[in-house]
Design a protein around this motif. Structure first.
Motif, PDB file in Angstrom:
ATOM      1  N   GLY A   4      17.303 -65.192 -42.009  1.00 54.49           N
ATOM      2  CA  GLY A   4      16.735 -66.513 -42.237  1.00 54.49           C
ATOM      3  C   GLY A   4      17.372 -67.211 -43.415  1.00 54.49           C
ATOM      4  N   THR A   5      16.901 -68.433 -43.682  1.00 57.56           N
ATOM      5  CA  THR A   5      17.447 -69.197 -44.806  1.00 57.56           C
ATOM      6  C   THR A   5      16.932 -68.670 -46.145  1.00 57.56           C
ATOM      7  OG1 THR A   5      15.646 -70.786 -44.490  1.00 57.56           O
ATOM      8  CG2 THR A   5      17.766 -71.309 -43.466  1.00 57.56           C
TER       9      THR A   5
ATOM     10  N   HIS B  83      19.017 -75.206 -33.137  1.00 56.76           N
ATOM     11  CA  HIS B  83      19.999 -74.501 -33.967  1.00 56.76           C
ATOM     12  C   HIS B  83      19.597 -73.052 -34.192  1.00 56.76           C
ATOM     13  CE1 HIS B  83      22.133 -73.457 -37.782  1.00 56.76           C
ATOM     14  NE2 HIS B  83      23.116 -74.092 -37.165  1.00 56.76           N
ATOM     15  N   GLN B  84      18.308 -72.808 -34.312  1.00 56.89           N
ATOM     16  CA  GLN B  84      17.803 -71.450 -34.541  1.00 56.89           C
ATOM     17  C   GLN B  84      17.519 -70.704 -33.240  1.00 56.89           C
ATOM     18  OE1 GLN B  84      14.514 -71.932 -37.282  1.00 56.89           O
ATOM     19  NE2 GLN B  84      15.805 -73.003 -38.767  1.00 56.89           N
TER      20      GLN B  84
ATOM     21  N   ASP C  95       8.279 -70.796 -33.032  1.00 51.79           N
ATOM     22  CA  ASP C  95       9.194 -69.680 -32.797  1.00 51.79           C
ATOM     23  C   ASP C  95       9.143 -69.261 -31.335  1.00 51.79           C
ATOM     24  OD1 ASP C  95       7.395 -67.132 -32.413  1.00 51.79           O
ATOM     25  OD2 ASP C  95       6.515 -68.200 -34.112  1.00 51.79           O
TER      26      ASP C  95
ATOM     27  N   ARG D  82      15.592 -71.094 -30.737  1.00 50.76           N
ATOM     28  CA  ARG D  82      14.216 -70.824 -30.288  1.00 50.76           C
ATOM     29  C   ARG D  82      14.002 -71.173 -28.819  1.00 50.76           C
ATOM     30  NH1 ARG D  82      11.282 -74.037 -35.162  1.00 50.76           N
ATOM     31  NH2 ARG D  82      12.565 -73.193 -36.847  1.00 50.76           N
TER      32      ARG D  82
ATOM     33  N   ASN E  89      18.512 -64.416 -33.643  1.00 54.79           N
ATOM     34  CA  ASN E  89      17.625 -65.480 -33.160  1.00 54.79           C
ATOM     35  C   ASN E  89      17.726 -65.642 -31.643  1.00 54.79           C
ATOM     36  OD1 ASN E  89      16.238 -66.804 -35.466  1.00 54.79           O
ATOM     37  ND2 ASN E  89      18.315 -67.122 -36.201  1.00 54.79           N
TER      38      ASN E  89
ATOM     39  N   HIS F 233      16.216 -78.273 -35.503  1.00 52.71           N
ATOM     40  CA  HIS F 233      16.043 -76.961 -36.138  1.00 52.71           C
ATOM     41  C   HIS F 233      15.803 -75.893 -35.080  1.00 52.71           C
ATOM     42  CE1 HIS F 233      15.392 -79.489 -39.666  1.00 52.71           C
ATOM     43  NE2 HIS F 233      15.450 -78.422 -40.432  1.00 52.71           N
TER      44      HIS F 233
END
Length: 487
Positions: A45-46, A186-187, A157, A189, A87, A183
């Motif tokens: 994660g960030t 990009h992640q 998520d 999900r 992810n 977001h």
């Protein structure tokens, strides 16, 4: 329980240590939630790296570990699976674990900078009114037909998404409308989800703290369209200069909508008032309670989507006229003194300009527009002076205040907003850190027929400062203040 090998179907594996022929109880990506016979997915994660918690997950009973880098120490009896992207693996595993629920309903994703919540929420409203069982995954809430569930992210998520889609399957939901943020894309999900269609609203300045460049932000949105199947539809607003970009390379059936240019679906605003607007859609006039050109685009996108999903056009137009405003989206209250208070989620330059354009187009010129606005902390700093410029330029009075400061000092955020104010507008601004006091000041300055815009937080019922959330509802506060002043 499910076999690990079944859960891993479709996941790109680079290495495996141990057997995948083991039964798994749950999928977890937070080590604190791990239980016996769970699989723990280590996510980079960030803020934190799940790989640092692999040992903790095993101590709590994890039967298998999914990771991007195998740990130095391999524990007997534990299966380790190395993947390219944690992810992406989590999302595909979640879909498999819940029996690929997106395949059993018609899932429509809505992406863009502004309008996602309004379009997805009103599509939910419209299809409910049409008699269908419907789901909604949005910034404001998750709806499993009539059941309301809270949500913390625009795109939750992958486990949360698939869990709720499975719930929808179990009660026979036919359609689900889902906000899809940059977001979330990009992640990864939304990996593993099957979309019946995708809608692009518009693209403007936002999230550049995360994406680093506008091109990256745009291209991330485009991934939703690139992943559509030939059976899906791709609906895009081509009045936005990025509208046609979204349709490039998609396998989906391409459709466009617009107010200004030729498109598959077109609309024209005939009349605009504070209590609604008259719009011509497909040569039919409808009255809607949603006002402003930005809402005309939203209405048109909803009409087009309903048509593409098979609803009868005249029935759709009738239902559109019955739709109610979404909380925090141009939500207004008129006091006994005829002061109009408007609360809107406008937290980007484009959204703030759209709302003020709408207000200024409706006013007679004799009333003042008083705008209360802030910018979120720990977010894109480059939009702060732009927001300050727009608010001061387009209002008679602008009050700069706190939004969700998070870990930043409120005065530092306000200073950056003030930097965008032109010299001729400096006398029009006030800076008041306390948001409630800022709203109260706006109410005290207003007289009959004036318009107060409280922008930025919209539907949010909290304010976040230094990791703590306190109850704060813009609409209830401005309404209570105006009512108390009228007694």
């Amino acid at each position: 329980m499910k076999l690990l090998r079944d859960i891993l179907y479709g996941v790109g594996l680079t290495a495996v240590s141990g057997s995948t022929n083991v039964m798994i109880n749950e999928i977890r990506f937070d080590s604190r939630e791990v239980g016996m016979d769970d699989v723990f997915v280590a996510i980079k994660g960030t803020l934190t790296d799940g790989h640092n918690y692999i040992s903790k997950a095993i101590d709590k009973g994890a039967r298998a570990i999914i990771c991007e880098e195998l740990p130095g120490q391999i524990i007997d009896g534990v299966t380790y699976v190395e993947v390219d992207n944690g992810n992406k693996a989590l999302a595909i595993m979640a879909s498999n674990f819940y029996d690929n629920p997106s395949r059993n309903l018609k899932l429509v994703g809505v992406t863009g900078t502004n309008g996602k919540t309004t379009i997805s929420s009103l599509l939910y409203q419209l299809f409910k009114k049409a008699g269908y069982k419907v789901g909604l995954i949005s910034t404001i809430k998750i709806m499993v037909d009539d059941e309301t569930l809270p949500t913390k992210h625009t795109t939750p998520d992958a486990l949360t998404i698939n869990h709720h889609l499975k719930m929808m399957n179990q009660i026979g939901v036919e359609f689900c409308f889902m906000e899809v943020s940059s977001h979330g894309i990009h992640q990864k999900r939304t990996e593993g989800l099957v979309f019946e269609g995708a809608i692009f609203t518009n693209l403007s300045h936002d999230h550049l703290d995360y994406h680093k460049s506008f091109a990256e932000y745009r291209d991330t949105k485009k991934i939703l369209f690139d992943g559509l199947s030939k059976k899906a539809f791709a609906l895009s607003n081509i009045d936005d200069k990025n509208g046609l970009v979204m349709l490039q390379n998609t396998k989906g059936r391409k459709y466009t909508y617009a107010l200004k240019t030729y498109a598959d679906y077109r609309a024209q605003v005939l009349e605009n008032q504070f209590d609604g607007q008259l719009i011509k859609v497909d040569d039919n006039e409808i009255w809607t309670k949603l006002i402003g050109n930005f809402n005309a685009y939203n209405i048109l996108a909803i009409y087009a989507t309903a048509d593409l999903l098979g609803l009868e056009k005249m029935e759709t137009l009738r239902l559109l006229s019955e739709l109610e405003n979404v909380d925090g989206r141009f939500q207004y209250y008129v006091s006994k003194e005829k002061i109009i208070a408007i609360v809107d989620y406008a937290h980007t330059p484009d959204a703030l300009k759209n709302v003020l354009d709408t207000i200024n187009a409706l006013r007679t010129g004799n009333e003042n527009v008083i705008t209360v606005v802030g910018c979120g902390g720990d977010r894109d700093r480059s939009k702060r002076p732009v927001m300050g410029h727009i608010a001061s330029e387009m209002s008679n009075k602008a009050i700069f205040t706190s939004d969700n400061p998070r870990s930043e000092p409120p005065h530092a955020i306000i200073d950056e907003m003030e930097a965008g104010v032109e010299p001729q507008n400096t006398k029009k601004i006030l800076s008041i850190e306390n948001r409630k006091q800022a709203i109260k000041t706006a109410c005290q300055l207003a007289v009959a027929n004036d318009i107060i815009l409280v922008a930025g937080k919209g539907h949010e019922t909290y304010q976040e400062t230094n990791g703590k959330r306190i109850d704060f509802d813009d609409f209830e506060i401005v309404k209570d203040l105006l009512e108390s002043m009228n007694k």
